[in-house]
Write a protein that holds these residues in place. Structure first.
Motif, mmCIF file in Angstrom:
data_model
loop_
_atom_site.group_PDB
_atom_site.id
_atom_site.type_symbol
_atom_site.label_atom_id
_atom_site.label_comp_id
_atom_site.label_asym_id
_atom_site.label_seq_id
_atom_site.Cartn_x
_atom_site.Cartn_y
_atom_site.Cartn_z
ATOM 1 N N ASN A 26 0.621 -1.196 -0.544
ATOM 2 C CA ASN A 26 -0.423 0.110 -0.161
ATOM 3 C C ASN A 26 0.725 0.924 0.228
ATOM 4 O O ASN A 26 0.310 2.551 -0.443
ATOM 5 C CB ASN A 26 -1.054 -0.239 1.023
ATOM 6 N N CYS A 27 2.148 1.245 0.302
ATOM 7 C CA CYS A 27 3.133 2.662 0.973
ATOM 8 C C CYS A 27 3.325 2.784 -0.807
ATOM 9 O O CYS A 27 3.531 3.703 -0.549
ATOM 10 C CB CYS A 27 4.006 2.757 2.111
ATOM 11 N N VAL A 28 3.694 1.733 -1.622
ATOM 12 C CA VAL A 28 4.342 1.778 -2.669
ATOM 13 C C VAL A 28 3.302 1.909 -3.625
ATOM 14 O O VAL A 28 3.586 3.245 -4.545
ATOM 15 C CB VAL A 28 5.427 0.630 -2.932
ATOM 16 N N VAL A 29 2.416 2.229 -3.742
ATOM 17 C CA VAL A 29 1.363 1.863 -4.824
ATOM 18 C C VAL A 29 0.766 4.108 -4.113
ATOM 19 O O VAL A 29 0.588 4.121 -4.798
ATOM 20 C CB VAL A 29 0.370 1.452 -4.507
ATOM 21 N N LYS A 30 0.866 4.003 -2.770
ATOM 22 C CA LYS A 30 0.281 5.375 -2.417
ATOM 23 C C LYS A 30 1.400 6.285 -2.956
ATOM 24 O O LYS A 30 1.099 7.222 -3.570
ATOM 25 C CB LYS A 30 0.330 5.454 -1.119
ATOM 26 N N ALA A 31 2.693 6.443 -3.007
ATOM 27 C CA ALA A 31 3.682 7.021 -3.685
ATOM 28 C C ALA A 31 3.355 6.820 -4.634
ATOM 29 O O ALA A 31 4.240 7.873 -5.248
ATOM 30 C CB ALA A 31 4.966 5.997 -3.061
#
Length: 129
Positions: A26-31
């Motif tokens: 989720n962190c990667v996608v949001k970034a």
């Protein structure tokens, strides 16, 4: 990348995403979604020592490459050893793409002053201390 549309199953990220837990994924996608919002401004990721920063930004680079970005600049501390370690990690993480001539990875201190059009047409990761 079209606004609001993100490719999650591209050639780069589909290989890396298998290794991520839900929080990191989720962190990667949001970034990468944030990249679309900020336009031509840089995205910087910060974190504590041994917090998984490298693992996360490898995912961000992978997902960004799948969504139309061609260049990633990875900043490291002012240490030759860390720059070499980071460059080696990028080469290891993206080995299959490097072997297929899809990507180039450089330590900025060892880069040639000029590149061929063939090199410039590839995705590129540049490690900078």
């Amino acid at each position: 990348m079209e606004s609001g549309t993100i490719i999650l199953d591209g050639e780069f990220f589909s290989v890396k995403s298998e290794d991520y837990n839900e929080k990191t994924y989720n962190c990667v996608v949001k970034a990468v979604e944030k990249l679309d919002e900020i336009g031509d401004k840089p995205l910087m990721m910060l974190g504590k020592i041994q917090s998984g920063k490298t693992r996360s930004f490898i995912g961000v680079i992978s997902l960004a490459f799948d969504n139309g970005y061609d260049l990633a600049v990875v900043l490291t501390k002012n240490s030759n050893a860390l720059a070499k370690q980071t460059t080696a990690r990028m080469k290891d993480e993206f080995k299959e793409f490097k072997d297929e001539d899809i990507i180039e990875i450089f330590d900025i201190m060892c880069m040639a002053l000029s590149m061929s059009q063939f090199e410039l047409d590839k995705k590129m990761i540049i490690v900078v201390k």
